[in-house]
Scaffold this motif. Structure first.
Motif, PDB file in Angstrom:
ATOM      1  N   HIS A   1       0.836  -1.204   0.000  1.00 15.83           N
ATOM      2  CA  HIS A   1       0.000   0.000   0.000  1.00 15.83           C
ATOM      3  C   HIS A   1       0.870   1.252   0.000  1.00 15.83           C
ATOM      4  O   HIS A   1       0.614   2.205  -0.754  1.00 15.83           O
ATOM      5  CB  HIS A   1      -0.923  -0.005   1.220  1.00 15.83           C
ATOM      6  N   ARG A   2       1.918   1.259   0.800  1.00 15.10           N
ATOM      7  CA  ARG A   2       2.818   2.422   0.867  1.00 15.10           C
ATOM      8  C   ARG A   2       3.472   2.679  -0.485  1.00 15.10           C
ATOM      9  O   ARG A   2       3.552   3.834  -0.940  1.00 15.10           O
ATOM     10  CB  ARG A   2       3.885   2.196   1.939  1.00 15.10           C
ATOM     11  N   GLU A   3       3.929   1.627  -1.151  1.00 18.83           N
ATOM     12  CA  GLU A   3       4.554   1.793  -2.460  1.00 18.83           C
ATOM     13  C   GLU A   3       3.570   2.331  -3.488  1.00 18.83           C
ATOM     14  O   GLU A   3       3.925   3.159  -4.335  1.00 18.83           O
ATOM     15  CB  GLU A   3       5.144   0.459  -2.927  1.00 18.83           C
ATOM     16  N   ALA A   4       2.314   1.873  -3.425  1.00 15.54           N
ATOM     17  CA  ALA A   4       1.293   2.359  -4.353  1.00 15.54           C
ATOM     18  C   ALA A   4       1.009   3.839  -4.117  1.00 15.54           C
ATOM     19  O   ALA A   4       0.830   4.619  -5.065  1.00 15.54           O
ATOM     20  CB  ALA A   4       0.015   1.541  -4.194  1.00 15.54           C
ATOM     21  N   VAL A   5       0.969   4.245  -2.840  1.00 12.33           N
ATOM     22  CA  VAL A   5       0.754   5.647  -2.495  1.00 12.33           C
ATOM     23  C   VAL A   5       1.881   6.518  -3.038  1.00 12.33           C
ATOM     24  O   VAL A   5       1.644   7.555  -3.677  1.00 12.33           O
ATOM     25  CB  VAL A   5       0.639   5.791  -0.956  1.00 12.33           C
ATOM     26  N   LEU A   6       3.111   6.109  -2.799  1.00 15.06           N
ATOM     27  CA  LEU A   6       4.257   6.894  -3.259  1.00 15.06           C
ATOM     28  C   LEU A   6       4.329   6.955  -4.784  1.00 15.06           C
ATOM     29  O   LEU A   6       4.740   7.977  -5.357  1.00 15.06           O
ATOM     30  CB  LEU A   6       5.545   6.304  -2.693  1.00 15.06           C
TER      31      LEU A   6
ATOM     32  N   PRO B   1       3.387  11.758  -7.501  1.00  9.81           N
ATOM     33  CA  PRO B   1       3.757  12.780  -8.500  1.00  9.81           C
ATOM     34  C   PRO B   1       2.609  13.151  -9.436  1.00  9.81           C
ATOM     35  O   PRO B   1       2.425  14.330  -9.764  1.00  9.81           O
ATOM     36  CB  PRO B   1       4.914  12.116  -9.258  1.00  9.81           C
ATOM     37  N   ALA B   2       1.832  12.160  -9.861  1.00 13.74           N
ATOM     38  CA  ALA B   2       0.710  12.442 -10.761  1.00 13.74           C
ATOM     39  C   ALA B   2      -0.367  13.261 -10.056  1.00 13.74           C
ATOM     40  O   ALA B   2      -0.974  14.166 -10.653  1.00 13.74           O
ATOM     41  CB  ALA B   2       0.124  11.132 -11.297  1.00 13.74           C
TER      42      ALA B   2
ATOM     43  N   VAL C   1       9.499  13.003   0.707  1.00 11.80           N
ATOM     44  CA  VAL C   1       9.622  13.047  -0.751  1.00 11.80           C
ATOM     45  C   VAL C   1       9.960  14.458  -1.196  1.00 11.80           C
ATOM     46  O   VAL C   1       9.282  15.415  -0.850  1.00 11.80           O
ATOM     47  CB  VAL C   1       8.313  12.587  -1.430  1.00 11.80           C
ATOM     48  N   ARG C   2      11.019  14.598  -1.948  1.00 10.09           N
ATOM     49  CA  ARG C   2      11.402  15.905  -2.476  1.00 10.09           C
ATOM     50  C   ARG C   2      12.317  15.713  -3.669  1.00 10.09           C
ATOM     51  O   ARG C   2      13.227  14.892  -3.635  1.00 10.09           O
ATOM     52  CB  ARG C   2      12.115  16.751  -1.410  1.00 10.09           C
ATOM     53  N   ARG C   3      12.055  16.458  -4.716  1.00 12.25           N
ATOM     54  CA  ARG C   3      12.922  16.417  -5.896  1.00 12.25           C
ATOM     55  C   ARG C   3      13.771  17.673  -5.935  1.00 12.25           C
ATOM     56  O   ARG C   3      13.327  18.749  -5.535  1.00 12.25           O
ATOM     57  CB  ARG C   3      12.082  16.291  -7.173  1.00 12.25           C
ATOM     58  N   ALA C   4      14.969  17.534  -6.401  1.00  6.77           N
ATOM     59  CA  ALA C   4      15.914  18.657  -6.424  1.00  6.77           C
ATOM     60  C   ALA C   4      15.297  19.876  -7.108  1.00  6.77           C
ATOM     61  O   ALA C   4      14.762  19.783  -8.213  1.00  6.77           O
ATOM     62  CB  ALA C   4      17.197  18.247  -7.141  1.00  6.77           C
ATOM     63  N   GLY C   5      15.366  21.002  -6.434  1.00  6.66           N
ATOM     64  CA  GLY C   5      14.914  22.254  -7.025  1.00  6.66           C
ATOM     65  C   GLY C   5      13.415  22.443  -7.037  1.00  6.66           C
ATOM     66  O   GLY C   5      12.922  23.409  -7.615  1.00  6.66           O
TER      67      GLY C   5
END
Length: 264
Positions: free
Chosen positions: A64-69, A73-74, A115-119
């Motif tokens: 479930h956690r993997e599906a959430v993550l 982004p979408a 969760v964080r993407r550079a910039g």
């Protein structure tokens, strides 16, 4: 003395008109993104992703956690840059759709907060944690959220009754002391006087000027609290686009109109 506020994506909770929060309860990615798209077309500026309602077919907490993550982004892209995302796993004990151990709840919320993407700005702007859960889990989630600049909604739900005014005030103040940026209570009225109890507690805490909070009386009997939030000091209300997440929620656009009509 000016009341403190909490700001996410330029949205200042606790200042001026209460914010409308729309719950997203889609069971799969397609339904979730469709509801998010509809919600983003309303005047609501905060969307609450109900993680406990997502992928009920996945019984394993890790899956479930993997599906959430994977879908995060979408979902963030669907909401756009100007709407804030609140992530909530409502447990069965407080009206949620699935059970979860405290340790797994902490792991899930920490993963989303981190969760964080550079910039780029973090995709998660606010996180809900039930303050009645294990004290260590609550403290770790709040600490992680603040490290990552995520606003904490510390919540308490009574799905059966309305506690006394003194108890509701005590709960909200205790949530603030734990580190919640936005304490939240949602209770179930059995009489009109119960609704008055909730509203009076909300006003008492608002007069502390210690920051925004959310106070809701659920069900049809408590529906007036969802549109009288500004008068009684509550910083936000919950309203629906399609399926709701709690009894008594009204349509988002109807609430937006009523909030304007009822401005003091």
């Amino acid at each position: 003395m000016r009341r403190r506020t909490a700001t996410v994506r330029g949205i200042e909770l606790g200042r001026a008109r209460p914010e409308i929060i729309v719950p997203l309860v889609g069971a799969d990615e397609e339904d979730l993104l469709a509801q998010a798209g509809s919600a983003a077309s309303t005047r609501a500026r905060i969307m609450e992703w109900r993680l406990d309602r997502f992928r009920p077919d996945l019984g394993d907490t890790g899956e479930h956690r993997e599906a959430v993550l994977a879908v995060l982004p979408a979902l963030r892209a669907q909401l756009g840059p100007d709407r804030a995302l609140l992530v909530t796993f409502r447990t069965v004990a407080e009206g949620g759709a699935r059970p979860i151990a405290d340790v797994d709840l902490g792991i899930l919320l920490d993963a989303l907060i981190s969760v964080r993407r550079a910039g780029t700005q973090s995709p998660v702007d606010l996180v809900d944690i039930e303050t009645s859960r294990d004290a260590g889990t609550v403290a770790r989630v709040i600490s992680a959220a603040h490290r990552h600049g995520t606003v904490v909604v510390g919540s308490f739900h009574d799905m059966e009754t309305t506690p006394s005014e003194a108890e509701l005030v005590k709960i909200l103040r205790a949530q603030r002391r734990l580190g919640a940026d936005v304490p939240k209570i949602a209770v179930t009225p059995r009489s009109a006087r119960d609704v008055l109890t909730l509203l009076s507690a909300s006003l008492t805490v608002a007069e502390d000027l210690s920051g925004p909070h959310i106070a809701i009386s659920m069900g049809p009997l408590g529906a007036s609290t969802r549109v009288a939030a500004e008068t009684f000091g509550s910083a936000a209300t919950f309203a629906t686009v399609g399926e709701g997440s709690a009894p008594g929620q009204l349509r988002a656009e109807d609430v937006a109109e009523m909030l304007e009509l009822l401005r003091p």
